[in-house]
Design a protein around this motif. Sequence first.
Motif, mmCIF file in Angstrom:
data_model
loop_
_atom_site.group_PDB
_atom_site.id
_atom_site.type_symbol
_atom_site.label_atom_id
_atom_site.label_comp_id
_atom_site.label_asym_id
_atom_site.label_seq_id
_atom_site.Cartn_x
_atom_site.Cartn_y
_atom_site.Cartn_z
ATOM 1 N N ARG A 164 0.825 -1.205 0.000
ATOM 2 C CA ARG A 164 0.000 0.000 0.000
ATOM 3 C C ARG A 164 0.862 1.258 0.000
ATOM 4 N NH1 ARG A 164 -4.465 0.010 4.518
ATOM 5 N NH2 ARG A 164 -5.075 -1.825 3.287
ATOM 6 N N TYR A 165 2.040 1.184 0.597
ATOM 7 C CA TYR A 165 2.891 2.358 0.732
ATOM 8 C C TYR A 165 4.170 2.283 -0.098
ATOM 9 C CZ TYR A 165 -0.151 3.442 4.684
ATOM 10 O OH TYR A 165 -1.253 3.724 5.459
ATOM 11 N N ILE A 211 3.123 9.677 -7.906
ATOM 12 C CA ILE A 211 3.383 8.498 -8.745
ATOM 13 C C ILE A 211 3.035 8.777 -10.202
ATOM 14 C CG2 ILE A 211 2.855 6.064 -9.089
ATOM 15 C CD1 ILE A 211 2.230 5.922 -6.052
ATOM 16 N N PRO A 262 4.798 1.906 -3.401
ATOM 17 C CA PRO A 262 4.891 2.779 -4.581
ATOM 18 C C PRO A 262 5.195 4.237 -4.219
ATOM 19 C CG PRO A 262 3.011 1.305 -4.787
ATOM 20 C CD PRO A 262 3.530 1.154 -3.398
ATOM 21 N N MET A 263 4.634 4.701 -3.102
ATOM 22 C CA MET A 263 4.904 6.074 -2.682
ATOM 23 C C MET A 263 6.351 6.233 -2.220
ATOM 24 S SD MET A 263 1.383 7.104 -0.676
ATOM 25 C CE MET A 263 0.750 5.507 -0.153
ATOM 26 N N GLU A 304 1.078 10.011 -3.011
ATOM 27 C CA GLU A 304 0.292 9.185 -3.925
ATOM 28 C C GLU A 304 0.154 9.869 -5.286
ATOM 29 O OE1 GLU A 304 -3.834 6.569 -3.501
ATOM 30 O OE2 GLU A 304 -3.401 8.215 -2.125
ATOM 31 N N SER A 312 2.091 3.098 -10.689
ATOM 32 C CA SER A 312 3.451 2.606 -10.441
ATOM 33 C C SER A 312 3.814 1.465 -11.386
ATOM 34 C CB SER A 312 3.595 2.154 -8.987
ATOM 35 O OG SER A 312 2.701 1.088 -8.711
ATOM 36 N N THR A 360 -5.543 3.920 -11.257
ATOM 37 C CA THR A 360 -5.480 4.621 -9.979
ATOM 38 C C THR A 360 -4.103 5.252 -9.820
ATOM 39 O OG1 THR A 360 -4.696 2.680 -8.762
ATOM 40 C CG2 THR A 360 -7.081 2.975 -8.959
ATOM 41 N N CYS A 361 -4.008 6.213 -8.927
ATOM 42 C CA CYS A 361 -2.714 6.854 -8.691
ATOM 43 C C CYS A 361 -1.674 5.825 -8.271
ATOM 44 C CB CYS A 361 -2.857 7.929 -7.605
ATOM 45 S SG CYS A 361 -3.881 9.339 -8.083
ATOM 46 N N ARG A 362 -2.078 4.881 -7.427
ATOM 47 C CA ARG A 362 -1.132 3.895 -6.927
ATOM 48 C C ARG A 362 -0.746 2.898 -8.009
ATOM 49 N NH1 ARG A 362 -3.512 0.821 -2.119
ATOM 50 N NH2 ARG A 362 -4.118 2.958 -1.617
ATOM 51 N N ASP A 363 -1.722 2.467 -8.824
ATOM 52 C CA ASP A 363 -1.409 1.490 -9.866
ATOM 53 C C ASP A 363 -0.639 2.097 -11.025
ATOM 54 O OD1 ASP A 363 -2.606 -0.448 -8.399
ATOM 55 O OD2 ASP A 363 -4.434 -0.597 -9.591
#
Length: 844
Positions: free
Chosen positions: A179-180, A452, A182-183, A449, A397, A392-395
Amino acid sequence: MNAFCSLVDNTVNTGYESYFRYHLEAEIQSQKLENESYSLFGHDITTLTHDTSETTCSFLVPGLRENSPYVEGDDIIQLRELIYDHAGRLLGMELWMTQPILFNRSQLQPQGFPAPGGRWRGEPAPGWTGIIYNARVLAVRRKESRLVVKIDGSPDMRYSFSRPDGLKFNVQFPVPSNRYLPMKHVLPIIQEALRHAYITRYQLTNGVPNQSQASSSNPSSGSGGPLNLGGPPNTPWLQSMLFPVEADCDVQTMLNRGSFKQAFFDQQLNWEQMKAIGSICSHNYGTLPFLVSGPPGTGKTKTLVEVALQLVKSVDGVSHVLFCAPSDPAADMIVQRISSHFNSTELLRLNRPSRTFAEVPGAVLPFCCIAQDKFDLPKFEQLMSCKLVITTCRDASLLLHSRVTNADLFAAEYGLRTVINPYAAPPSQVDLHWTALIIDEAAQAMEPEALIPLSIVAPPSGPVKLAFKPLFIMAGDEHQLGPRTSLPSSPLKTSLFARLFARPVYADHPLARGKTGERAPQVLNKSMLPIARPAFANLIRNYRSHPAILAVPSSLFYFDTLEPEADDTDRLTSWSEWRGRKWPVLLHISDSEDDMDLNNGGWYNVGEAQLACAYAARLVQSGLVAQKEVCIMSPFKAQVACLRRTIREARFGSLWDVDIGPTEAFQGLERGVVIICTTRSKPRFVESDQKANWGLIGMPNAMNVALTRAKFGLIVIGRREILLLDPDWRAFLDFCDRNGLVAGEADRLVQDRENIELTRLEKVLLAQEQDSTLSNSRALKVVSQEDEMWTGGMQAALDAESANGYEESDLEGNDQEEHDDKEQDGGEGKQVPLSQRFLQSNLF
């Protein structure tokens, strides 16, 4: 907010990465402590499927609907199977708990049993198999408070899960590292780019001053300060995106045109939306993020969908667009709204491989890449041909780790060219692959977030001449709930969107919402020129709520600029329980006491729960509203549980479809009728609530979310002395008092309006009551001739028409043009008079 902005500004050169890394680590540690409190002991687990390779099972998780714990798909849940003796006690636990002093050491312990007193010697507790199963979350069924998990097979596990008797487990919720991660991975990339930008921007040897010295406190010459828009050459792009200043803006020297030249895909856009889209597509505002401020129900996503279509299909220089949102449902919704304009080779919905197919709507699946029964990246040539990638912002990555960022693609393309022909002249201009980044609901994403996807579109560092600088567009509402964090005071709760909007280049702009202190949209006139062209848009038309519901939130949070445009908001005007002026707003004063849930913690108020359920039952019984159109919310988990128990009581009927949940669960949603339980009754606990980020008192963003979910009915239940502790709730209470919208206590004297400032929408509602021709109107118009906020400014604008320097060509033919200003949901178009169009063309 300002202190946070200054803090980050001071760390830009060397400490940006360490600053956010520190707060991410603090958040992870806090999340671990919080998740420990959600552990389940001796919990029942149901086996769904079982074979030699894997087992699928499910179990109830109390608080899952309230994100307590917060669980996402692909998270790891730890299961420990318990062993019981014939009497139903944990095996060996009694001996383990025995104090050594009470044990007769002369007695021999039977073979195979642990020695007594293990607890006092620090030995681990018995009663379980010693095996920890790492179960991966397949589905999060929040409405059912149930998780579905998968466990990869092993001999011990197969034996355990094939037993016919009921199984008991201890369940723990570790904080997922993915969860963290990628950030954390993107922070050094951003820090290196900022360090290079600092060298380029602030340590030039040719005498160019730095931008902090070049920036004035007010970006308008019309306010009396000097306008300084001449920034240094080769301004680093990433620095301008994260720390924009006035020098990053382009200068506006002429008034705006009186009409829009471009053709829009969506024929139901309103004027403010078209103005924002036109500004973005013309990209004449400078090199800095363009921010769309969208209060509740104003069509933020609708605006960004049109922006994406225009950029991809109509704007020269834009080739490939990355469109992100903080959550999977938000990204899926974007695909559903825009997919009719693309085929599957042009549009890609990028998902992480661990996401399950069941989570993805059927209409979205054709635009996903699937390989070997899981989501995947398409082949390189297919990815490069996609004009629009939504994720998504996270994906995002996935793109970063696949080395398809602008910097990586530039290095590959031009590095290979140099190797093949080392004597060739460098290209005069460089065409980047990613030419625009759009982030929807940006106020809900933590700043790391948002970094990314920003790192994907960032141009390469160095003296590279770009054919087209990438655009960065965000939409959100900084006055609603921000990013979810475990630490109440964490700087991570301030999104990049909110931090940027607080910077002087946006907040101090003369056309900013409420900048002059006047509660009206600002009018650009010739005396204000030259001016920094605004890199923002303020949406004002609300397509959700009745004017009486909007009156207080518009006044408190949006400088009284919201214009109600919704249909069907008068459905409940005939309900008999409205008070006073019969507007669909009711404040019920309750003197019931709150109490502490000793088992699960948290506060609940039985009296308020009974009132809320009674109101819901009477609303449904009236036949004016369906169960699914009613919701009851509270900021406290224990109160939500109390409400759910109470609503099931026979005296309230079968209200299974009334939606009950915590306040934050309703952000982004709307309901016909909203019933709010403020819950708190003890003043001495309010301050501690605020420190813990609990409740609605002293929480303006949570209050705003709660009030603005309602379409045609709003009921608030609370204690008067508690509400009076908060100036925002005091304003709501005063609004209800002076219009007689109060129940639960003796009638109070209506305050003298001569000494009270009414909200603008309140004035219009009162004017409608006095004018029979307006009382039958379906909804308030965007501009009413009786609205004093417009009449004065309109007359002034018309009187100054010649002084404003409008060219005849700018207005030519406008009185024959019909401005397409239809309702968002397909209402009739409204012709806009020339005088009004003149004023609108210079509003922001």
